[in-house]
Write a protein that holds these residues in place. Structure first.
Motif, PDB file in Angstrom:
ATOM      1  N   UNK A 143     -60.754  78.793 -71.519  1.00  0.00           N
ATOM      2  CA  UNK A 143     -61.700  79.868 -71.834  1.00  0.00           C
ATOM      3  C   UNK A 143     -63.126  79.526 -71.396  1.00  0.00           C
ATOM      4  N   UNK A 144     -63.405  78.248 -71.140  1.00  0.00           N
ATOM      5  CA  UNK A 144     -64.764  77.830 -70.807  1.00  0.00           C
ATOM      6  C   UNK A 144     -65.225  78.347 -69.450  1.00  0.00           C
ATOM      7  N   UNK A 145     -64.286  78.640 -68.567  1.00  0.00           N
ATOM      8  CA  UNK A 145     -64.672  79.167 -67.258  1.00  0.00           C
ATOM      9  C   UNK A 145     -64.630  80.689 -67.289  1.00  0.00           C
ATOM     10  N   UNK A 146     -65.541  81.353 -66.555  1.00  0.00           N
ATOM     11  CA  UNK A 146     -65.512  82.820 -66.522  1.00  0.00           C
ATOM     12  C   UNK A 146     -64.176  83.372 -66.039  1.00  0.00           C
ATOM     13  N   UNK A 147     -63.580  82.693 -65.034  1.00  0.00           N
ATOM     14  CA  UNK A 147     -62.291  83.157 -64.507  1.00  0.00           C
ATOM     15  C   UNK A 147     -61.201  83.055 -65.565  1.00  0.00           C
ATOM     16  N   UNK A 148     -61.192  81.952 -66.315  1.00  0.00           N
ATOM     17  CA  UNK A 148     -60.193  81.770 -67.364  1.00  0.00           C
ATOM     18  C   UNK A 148     -60.347  82.768 -68.487  1.00  0.00           C
TER      19      UNK A 148
END
Length: 439
Positions: A139-144
């Motif tokens: 969740x930490x990445x925008x893509x995730x």
């Protein structure tokens, strides 16, 4: 007075009028094949084959390799490196999913049979520390974050939540629906291809039998490792049901090759029935092998496994048995697993991709000490259960076990000659005895 038949005599017999009666020695299921009903083709030609639009390659269904973001975050994948070696990669972030095409992916089922909420509400199950960390990192990445939100939305709308209701929910409420993606107990093992390489029309689906023997081994071994890991999901997992549905008449949602594994908190009915039979008849496996050998039901054999026509099953098909002492799938050596996989691959190849079928794995739950035998049953879903079966619990098969042998052996001989299946003994070349079920 007529002589009472022994269990092995009753296992499969042909009556004077040609009716074949079968009796499953493990479950007691009774099956008949009636003369005149068995002259049906194994498969039916596709009524409306269409040319493949290759501009859509990678997009034919949600399991295809250009649509990774339409399925929940994958747990692991198998890839082939430039040197030809196979490698398993776990826990890729969303932004790296498409950097290398996976040969096989392990992903959570978007629509679980036994859901995360089932485990959480009934058994107090919560994600482990490593699962919490994996979810936070994803969740930490925008893509995730975008990936998870998109998949959560798709699932909730499919379950009846309106678009307006979903938009009104807070992010934390939405993310609660994602716990099952990281700590659920229903996984899929999805193959890369939708159609075979070079396919011209929509009949050229890529099934288990169109894989190479090496690809099929990797697929089978990956499934076995996943079974073992799912037993560690929660202390209340008592059985991991493992199966493959091929084509819609056999229960598949997509005509794209995949296996399913479902952790459940009870033994299966089949497991209970088999355990009861084993406790009163510990030599039952030897009896089954004896029936197969003496009634000419053997189809193929290699160093560590045999394939025989199944008898006493609701649908016709083939049973693949590992030889020697009983072991669970994840306990087999590489050589033993290759033997099982090679025979299973050959049976799929000889069956053909246009035949709906189920592949069912039977094994000993780890909490059981009775030496149950791991085996795989390939069932041809070529008939429909109806009122006669429902009212009598006697099942009608259109193809008897000897007919299964007659259909498969010539095809296997041709494929062995062509080198499309692994080396093995076929038909009359097979020699087995009950001693081969122990070390």
């Amino acid at each position: 007075m007529a002589k009472e038949l022994s269990r092995t005599d009753r296992a499969i017999m042909r009556l004077a009028d040609g009716t074949v009666k079968q009796h499953n020695l493990l479950t007691g299921t009774e099956v008949w094949t009636v003369p005149g009903r068995g002259n049906r083709p194994l498969s039916v030609p596709h009524p409306d084959p269409l040319p493949i639009d290759h501009s859509r390659d990678g997009h034919h269904c949600a399991f295809c390799d250009a649509r990774y973001l339409e399925t929940p975050p994958e747990k692991s994948r198998l890839v082939i490196d430039e040197d030809g070696s196979w490698r398993e990669i776990a826990g890729l972030p969303a932004e790296r999913l498409s950097q290398q095409v996976a040969e096989f992916r392990r992903i959570p089922n978007l629509f679980e049979i036994v859901s995360y909420n089932y485990w959480h509400l009934n058994h107090g199950h919560i994600p482990s520390e490593s699962e919490h960390r994996r979810m936070a990192e994803y969740l930490a990445s925008p893509e995730g974050y975008e990936h998870i939100m998109r998949v959560v939305r798709a699932r909730m709308l499919a379950s009846g939540v309106s678009a307006e209701e979903f938009e009104a929910m807070g992010d934390s409420q939405k993310l609660q629906q994602a716990n099952g993606f990281f700590s659920g107990g229903h996984d899929l093992i999805v193959a890369r291809r939708h159609y075979v390489d070079g396919a011209m029309d929509t009949t050229a689906l890529a099934g288990s039998g169109t894989l190479t023997p090496e690809e099929h081994y990797q697929y089978t071994a990956f499934t076995a490792r996943t079974m073992n890991e799912l037993y560690g999901l929660d202390e209340h997992v008592r059985y991991v049901a493992t199966f493959q549905n091929w084509l819609k008449p056999a229960g598949a949602s997509f005509d794209h090759l995949h296996k399913q594994l479902v952790a459940i908190d009870d033994f299966s009915v089949q497991t209970e029935a088999e355990l009861n039979r084993l406790r009163s008849q510990p030599g039952i496996y030897d009896e089954i092998l004896k029936v197969a050998a003496t009634r000419k039901l053997l189809i193929a054999q290699n160093e560590h496994a045999i394939a025989m026509a199944g008898f006493g099953h609701r649908f016709p098909g083939v049973a693949i048995w590992p030889l020697y002492s009983p072991k669970n799938p994840w306990e087999l050596s590489e050589e033993q697993m290759r033997s099982v996989s090679d025979l299973l691959h050959a049976m799929h190849a000889a069956t053909g991709v246009d035949v709906p079928c189920n592949e069912e794995w039977y094994h000993r739950p780890p909490s059981v000490r009775t030496p149950m035998r791991f085996r795989i049953l390939l069932k041809w879903r070529i008939s429909t259960l109806a009122g006669f079966e429902g009212g009598t619990r006697i099942y009608l098969n259109t193809i008897d076990p000897w007919n299964v042998v007659d259909k498969l052996v010539p095809r296997l001989l041709e494929m062995r000659e062509a080198g499309t299946i692994a080396p093995m003994k076929i038909g009359k070349e097979c020699r087995v005895s009950p001693e081969m079920l122990s070390d």
